[in-house]
Design a protein around this motif. Structure first.
Motif, mmCIF file in Angstrom:
data_model
loop_
_atom_site.group_PDB
_atom_site.id
_atom_site.type_symbol
_atom_site.label_atom_id
_atom_site.label_comp_id
_atom_site.label_asym_id
_atom_site.label_seq_id
_atom_site.Cartn_x
_atom_site.Cartn_y
_atom_site.Cartn_z
ATOM 1 N N ILE A 286 4.674 9.256 -6.082
ATOM 2 C CA ILE A 286 4.200 10.512 -5.491
ATOM 3 C C ILE A 286 5.005 11.684 -6.038
ATOM 4 O O ILE A 286 4.431 12.715 -6.437
ATOM 5 N N THR A 287 6.329 11.546 -6.090
ATOM 6 C CA THR A 287 7.188 12.613 -6.604
ATOM 7 C C THR A 287 6.837 12.939 -8.051
ATOM 8 O O THR A 287 6.732 14.106 -8.431
ATOM 9 N N ILE B 273 2.393 20.184 -7.501
ATOM 10 C CA ILE B 273 1.898 20.105 -6.135
ATOM 11 C C ILE B 273 3.108 20.012 -5.223
ATOM 12 O O ILE B 273 3.961 19.145 -5.405
ATOM 13 N N SER B 274 3.183 20.880 -4.214
ATOM 14 C CA SER B 274 4.358 20.849 -3.341
ATOM 15 C C SER B 274 4.210 19.941 -2.149
ATOM 16 O O SER B 274 5.162 19.412 -1.635
ATOM 17 N N ARG B 275 2.983 19.736 -1.665
ATOM 18 C CA ARG B 275 2.783 18.852 -0.502
ATOM 19 C C ARG B 275 1.317 18.425 -0.431
ATOM 20 O O ARG B 275 0.455 19.062 -1.044
ATOM 21 N N ALA C 51 8.980 2.632 -4.437
ATOM 22 C CA ALA C 51 8.127 2.769 -5.623
ATOM 23 C C ALA C 51 7.007 3.778 -5.379
ATOM 24 O O ALA C 51 6.704 4.604 -6.246
ATOM 25 N N ILE C 52 6.417 3.736 -4.199
ATOM 26 C CA ILE C 52 5.347 4.683 -3.863
ATOM 27 C C ILE C 52 5.890 6.102 -3.823
ATOM 28 O O ILE C 52 5.278 7.039 -4.359
ATOM 29 N N LEU C 53 7.058 6.289 -3.195
ATOM 30 C CA LEU C 53 7.660 7.625 -3.127
ATOM 31 C C LEU C 53 7.995 8.162 -4.513
ATOM 32 O O LEU C 53 7.799 9.352 -4.793
ATOM 33 N N GLU C 54 8.507 7.289 -5.400
ATOM 34 C CA GLU C 54 8.788 7.708 -6.772
ATOM 35 C C GLU C 54 7.507 8.139 -7.484
ATOM 36 O O GLU C 54 7.490 9.148 -8.194
#
Length: 86
Positions: free
Chosen positions: A68-69, A77-79, A63-66
């Motif tokens: 952030i993406t 933002i790329s990184r 869920a966190i990765l989704e």
């Protein structure tokens, strides 16, 4: 990482192999997450209807990765550390 030490004089088993464990096997940071009981219940409900099995930790990480993406895409933002370009 696992280190095997062979023939160490200090080994109590006289030359047999012994395992020397490094101090830290996992470089991930540990955090506590405090959520209201109804949020834990909602997480558990969606986990239970998902095909296969996923731990709470795995589900929350996904869920966190989704999130952030999605936020990176919305703001181009790329990184981490990139400036806000929108």
């Amino acid at each position: 990482m696992l280190v095997l030490v062979f023939g160490a004089k200090s080994a109590p088993n006289r030359g047999m192999s012994r395992i020397a464990m490094p101090k830290r096997l996992d470089d991930r940071a540990r955090q506590s997450l405090r959520l209201a009981p109804h949020l834990w219940a909602a997480i558990d409900l969606v986990r239970s209807i998902r095909p296969g099995t996923a731990s709470r930790n795995t589900w929350i990480t996904e869920a966190i990765l989704e999130k952030i993406t999605r936020e990176q895409a919305e703001r181009d933002i790329s990184r981490p550390g990139d400036s806000h370009r929108a």
